[in-house]
Write a protein that holds these residues in place. Structure first.
Motif, PDB file in Angstrom:
ATOM      1  N   VAL A 157      40.014  48.497  44.369  1.00  0.00           N
ATOM      2  CA  VAL A 157      39.347  47.217  44.619  1.00  0.00           C
ATOM      3  C   VAL A 157      37.853  47.416  44.833  1.00  0.00           C
ATOM      4  CG1 VAL A 157      39.248  45.191  46.125  1.00  0.00           C
ATOM      5  CG2 VAL A 157      41.465  46.168  45.488  1.00  0.00           C
ATOM      6  N   ARG A 158      37.482  48.451  45.543  1.00  0.00           N
ATOM      7  CA  ARG A 158      36.051  48.762  45.681  1.00  0.00           C
ATOM      8  C   ARG A 158      35.407  48.875  44.297  1.00  0.00           C
ATOM      9  NH1 ARG A 158      34.481  51.103  50.812  1.00  0.00           N
ATOM     10  NH2 ARG A 158      36.259  51.932  52.009  1.00  0.00           N
ATOM     11  N   ALA A 159      36.055  49.602  43.410  1.00  0.00           N
ATOM     12  CA  ALA A 159      35.504  49.847  42.078  1.00  0.00           C
ATOM     13  C   ALA A 159      35.405  48.564  41.266  1.00  0.00           C
ATOM     14  CB  ALA A 159      36.346  50.880  41.345  1.00  0.00           C
ATOM     15  N   LEU A 160      36.426  47.728  41.320  1.00  0.00           N
ATOM     16  CA  LEU A 160      36.385  46.521  40.493  1.00  0.00           C
ATOM     17  C   LEU A 160      35.375  45.502  41.015  1.00  0.00           C
ATOM     18  CD1 LEU A 160      38.030  43.778  41.677  1.00  0.00           C
ATOM     19  CD2 LEU A 160      39.971  45.319  41.373  1.00  0.00           C
ATOM     20  N   LEU A 161      35.096  45.524  42.324  1.00  0.00           N
ATOM     21  CA  LEU A 161      34.065  44.636  42.848  1.00  0.00           C
ATOM     22  C   LEU A 161      32.685  45.034  42.322  1.00  0.00           C
ATOM     23  CD1 LEU A 161      35.089  44.090  46.588  1.00  0.00           C
ATOM     24  CD2 LEU A 161      35.511  42.599  44.629  1.00  0.00           C
ATOM     25  N   VAL A 162      32.495  46.319  42.106  1.00  0.00           N
ATOM     26  CA  VAL A 162      31.225  46.803  41.558  1.00  0.00           C
ATOM     27  C   VAL A 162      31.151  46.560  40.059  1.00  0.00           C
ATOM     28  CG1 VAL A 162      29.820  48.857  41.150  1.00  0.00           C
ATOM     29  CG2 VAL A 162      30.941  48.546  43.359  1.00  0.00           C
ATOM     30  N   SER A 163      32.236  46.851  39.364  1.00  0.00           N
ATOM     31  CA  SER A 163      32.236  46.760  37.901  1.00  0.00           C
ATOM     32  C   SER A 163      32.415  45.338  37.396  1.00  0.00           C
ATOM     33  CB  SER A 163      33.348  47.635  37.329  1.00  0.00           C
ATOM     34  OG  SER A 163      34.631  47.105  37.659  1.00  0.00           O
ATOM     35  N   GLY A 164      33.070  44.497  38.209  1.00  0.00           N
ATOM     36  CA  GLY A 164      33.381  43.150  37.759  1.00  0.00           C
ATOM     37  C   GLY A 164      34.484  43.099  36.720  1.00  0.00           C
ATOM     38  N   GLU A 165      35.259  44.171  36.602  1.00  0.00           N
ATOM     39  CA  GLU A 165      36.284  44.240  35.561  1.00  0.00           C
ATOM     40  C   GLU A 165      37.473  43.334  35.830  1.00  0.00           C
ATOM     41  OE1 GLU A 165      39.050  48.024  36.908  1.00  0.00           O
ATOM     42  OE2 GLU A 165      37.224  48.438  35.781  1.00  0.00           O
ATOM     43  N   ALA A 166      37.628  42.872  37.079  1.00  0.00           N
ATOM     44  CA  ALA A 166      38.711  41.956  37.429  1.00  0.00           C
ATOM     45  C   ALA A 166      38.252  41.065  38.572  1.00  0.00           C
ATOM     46  CB  ALA A 166      39.975  42.724  37.820  1.00  0.00           C
ATOM     47  N   ARG A 167      38.874  39.910  38.699  1.00  0.00           N
ATOM     48  CA  ARG A 167      38.563  38.966  39.766  1.00  0.00           C
ATOM     49  C   ARG A 167      39.636  39.049  40.840  1.00  0.00           C
ATOM     50  NH1 ARG A 167      36.134  33.675  39.825  1.00  0.00           N
ATOM     51  NH2 ARG A 167      35.423  33.356  41.972  1.00  0.00           N
ATOM     52  N   VAL A 168      39.228  39.235  42.076  1.00  0.00           N
ATOM     53  CA  VAL A 168      40.165  39.179  43.186  1.00  0.00           C
ATOM     54  C   VAL A 168      40.441  37.721  43.512  1.00  0.00           C
ATOM     55  CG1 VAL A 168      40.548  39.691  45.632  1.00  0.00           C
ATOM     56  CG2 VAL A 168      39.432  41.387  44.153  1.00  0.00           C
ATOM     57  N   VAL A 169      41.718  37.365  43.609  1.00  0.00           N
ATOM     58  CA  VAL A 169      42.120  36.016  44.002  1.00  0.00           C
ATOM     59  C   VAL A 169      42.898  36.133  45.304  1.00  0.00           C
ATOM     60  CG1 VAL A 169      43.312  33.908  43.356  1.00  0.00           C
ATOM     61  CG2 VAL A 169      42.199  35.286  41.592  1.00  0.00           C
ATOM     62  N   ASP A 170      42.382  35.517  46.351  1.00  0.00           N
ATOM     63  CA  ASP A 170      42.863  35.655  47.719  1.00  0.00           C
ATOM     64  C   ASP A 170      43.789  34.489  48.063  1.00  0.00           C
ATOM     65  OD1 ASP A 170      43.076  35.768  50.552  1.00  0.00           O
ATOM     66  OD2 ASP A 170      41.145  36.796  50.695  1.00  0.00           O
ATOM     67  N   ALA A 171      44.998  34.796  48.540  1.00  0.00           N
ATOM     68  CA  ALA A 171      46.005  33.780  48.823  1.00  0.00           C
ATOM     69  C   ALA A 171      45.955  33.245  50.244  1.00  0.00           C
ATOM     70  CB  ALA A 171      47.397  34.346  48.553  1.00  0.00           C
ATOM     71  N   ARG A 172      45.042  33.745  51.078  1.00  0.00           N
ATOM     72  CA  ARG A 172      44.977  33.261  52.459  1.00  0.00           C
ATOM     73  C   ARG A 172      44.461  31.822  52.517  1.00  0.00           C
ATOM     74  NH1 ARG A 172      41.064  36.883  55.354  1.00  0.00           N
ATOM     75  NH2 ARG A 172      40.108  36.832  53.283  1.00  0.00           N
ATOM     76  N   SER A 173      44.595  31.212  53.675  1.00  0.00           N
ATOM     77  CA  SER A 173      44.110  29.842  53.844  1.00  0.00           C
ATOM     78  C   SER A 173      42.600  29.777  53.663  1.00  0.00           C
ATOM     79  CB  SER A 173      44.466  29.327  55.245  1.00  0.00           C
ATOM     80  OG  SER A 173      43.716  30.025  56.235  1.00  0.00           O
ATOM     81  N   ALA A 174      42.110  28.592  53.375  1.00  0.00           N
ATOM     82  CA  ALA A 174      40.681  28.416  53.142  1.00  0.00           C
ATOM     83  C   ALA A 174      39.855  28.806  54.368  1.00  0.00           C
ATOM     84  CB  ALA A 174      40.395  26.968  52.749  1.00  0.00           C
ATOM     85  N   THR A 175      40.338  28.489  55.557  1.00  0.00           N
ATOM     86  CA  THR A 175      39.553  28.785  56.757  1.00  0.00           C
ATOM     87  C   THR A 175      39.569  30.276  57.100  1.00  0.00           C
ATOM     88  OG1 THR A 175      41.450  28.175  58.138  1.00  0.00           O
ATOM     89  CG2 THR A 175      39.780  26.484  57.739  1.00  0.00           C
ATOM     90  N   ARG A 176      40.631  30.969  56.763  1.00  0.00           N
ATOM     91  CA  ARG A 176      40.619  32.428  56.923  1.00  0.00           C
ATOM     92  C   ARG A 176      39.694  33.060  55.884  1.00  0.00           C
ATOM     93  NH1 ARG A 176      46.658  34.556  56.925  1.00  0.00           N
ATOM     94  NH2 ARG A 176      45.582  36.565  57.123  1.00  0.00           N
ATOM     95  N   PHE A 177      39.737  32.534  54.680  1.00  0.00           N
ATOM     96  CA  PHE A 177      38.884  33.049  53.601  1.00  0.00           C
ATOM     97  C   PHE A 177      37.406  32.920  53.957  1.00  0.00           C
ATOM     98  CE2 PHE A 177      36.587  32.441  49.563  1.00  0.00           C
ATOM     99  CZ  PHE A 177      37.006  33.540  48.833  1.00  0.00           C
ATOM    100  N   THR A 178      37.007  31.800  54.529  1.00  0.00           N
ATOM    101  CA  THR A 178      35.602  31.591  54.883  1.00  0.00           C
ATOM    102  C   THR A 178      35.222  32.233  56.200  1.00  0.00           C
ATOM    103  OG1 THR A 178      36.121  29.478  55.962  1.00  0.00           O
ATOM    104  CG2 THR A 178      35.508  29.402  53.619  1.00  0.00           C
ATOM    105  N   GLY A 179      36.212  32.631  56.985  1.00  0.00           N
ATOM    106  CA  GLY A 179      35.935  33.223  58.284  1.00  0.00           C
ATOM    107  C   GLY A 179      35.834  32.217  59.402  1.00  0.00           C
ATOM    108  N   GLU A 180      36.190  30.953  59.131  1.00  0.00           N
ATOM    109  CA  GLU A 180      36.113  29.921  60.166  1.00  0.00           C
ATOM    110  C   GLU A 180      37.177  30.109  61.242  1.00  0.00           C
ATOM    111  OE1 GLU A 180      35.604  25.820  58.538  1.00  0.00           O
ATOM    112  OE2 GLU A 180      35.579  26.882  56.617  1.00  0.00           O
ATOM    113  N   THR A 181      38.326  30.651  60.851  1.00  0.00           N
ATOM    114  CA  THR A 181      39.377  30.934  61.827  1.00  0.00           C
ATOM    115  C   THR A 181      39.652  32.434  61.835  1.00  0.00           C
ATOM    116  OG1 THR A 181      41.104  30.520  60.175  1.00  0.00           O
ATOM    117  CG2 THR A 181      40.463  28.684  61.586  1.00  0.00           C
ATOM    118  N   PRO A 182      39.999  32.995  62.981  1.00  0.00           N
ATOM    119  CA  PRO A 182      40.224  34.435  63.063  1.00  0.00           C
ATOM    120  C   PRO A 182      41.507  34.859  62.357  1.00  0.00           C
ATOM    121  CG  PRO A 182      40.786  33.393  65.140  1.00  0.00           C
ATOM    122  CD  PRO A 182      40.162  32.326  64.296  1.00  0.00           C
TER     123      PRO A 182
END
Length: 279
Positions: A157-182
């Motif tokens: 995942v570290r490598a793909l974030l640098v290369s852009g070879e794939a998109r990470v899609v996160d299944a957590r709630s929107a507020t966890r994703f944004t950091g609004e809720t712990p």
């Protein structure tokens, strides 16, 4: 092929010699419920219980990480799950942890694995039979197999974030994703990976607990800015609901989508992984 099967499909084949049924129910610790206890109280006839916390890598403190292929072959063999069988996995939620078992079995070389659409909830609502107690299946001999194309680790995942070879899609709630809720697990940073898209897993599930149709699923991912023509890696809190997204992507034809096994429990627990706060 569609990665889910209907309750009617399973009911017609329940006693077929080439079909195996697996209860993959799992609960978050805060839910204070036991998948095994509920399995023993009522399960689909003939179903064995697959404990994702027990059939896991015991050498790490990360939850329910994939075990070695050798360990998995022993455990799945003891459950009587031959690779040539049609494996149908369900859970009590409708579709949640069953998807994790579906992904695990596929990553360990099972070619014919399906999730019961609507799970035990739908099965019971239709008045279909259940039984109680433990099942003692005939063991199956398995060769250890791992399909690495379906699994990603932290370095990947570290490598793909640098290369852009794939998109990470996160299944957590929107507020966890944004950091609004712990995060529900103590000691984890809040936020998300740089460049990740957010598709909360509940968005791919219909109100009756079944998986949404393919056209609706495509719309959900596109609304989140996900290009379905490019490689995707799914992630979540601990690799469970990331598997729900992988299941949804399989329904629309992307059946080789890998899951980041450690997910946010690993990423957010490290001090040197990049984290973004906000949308």
């Amino acid at each position: 092929m569609d990665p889910v099967v209907s309750t009617a499909w399973l009911a017609d084949r329940l006693r077929a010699p080439d079909v195996r049924v697996v209860d993959g129910t799992w609960f978050m610790p805060a839910e204070r419920r036991s998948g095994r206890d509920e399995y023993l109280q009522a399960h689909i006839p003939g179903a064995v219980f697959f404990d994702i916390d027990a059939i896991a890598d015991r050498a790490t403190d990360l939850p329910h990480m994939l075990p070695s292929p050798e360990v998995f072959a022993q455990e799945a063999g003891a459950l009587g799950l031959p690779r040539e069988a049609d494996i149908v996995v369900y859970d009590t939620h409708g579709i949640r942890s069953a998807a994790r078992v579906w992904w695990t079995l596929r990553a360990m070389g099972y070619p014919k694995v399906y999730v019961l659409d609507g799970g035990l909830k739908k099965w019971l609502a239709e008045g279909r039979p259940v039984e109680a107690g433990e099942i003692f299946p005939r063991a199956a001999a398995l060769e250890p197999i791992l399909d690495p194309a379906l699994v990603r680790n932290v370095d990947d995942v570290r490598a793909l974030l640098v290369s852009g070879e794939a998109r990470v899609v996160d299944a957590r709630s929107a507020t966890r994703f944004t950091g609004e809720t712990p995060e529900p697990r103590a000691g984890l940073r809040s936020g998300h990976m740089p460049g990740a898209a957010n598709v909360p897993w509940e968005q791919v599930i219909a109100v009756d607990g079944t998986l949404k149709p393919a056209d609706e699923l495509k719309a959900v991912f596109k609304a989140a800015g996900v290009d379905l023509g490019k490689p995707i890696v799914t992630s979540c809190g601990s690799g469970v609901t990331a598997s729900v997204l992988a299941l949804a992507l399989a329904r629309i034809g992307l059946d080789r989508t890998p899951v980041y096994d450690g997910s946010w429990t690993e990423w957010g627990g490290l001090t040197d992984t990049p984290v973004v706060i906000g949308a």
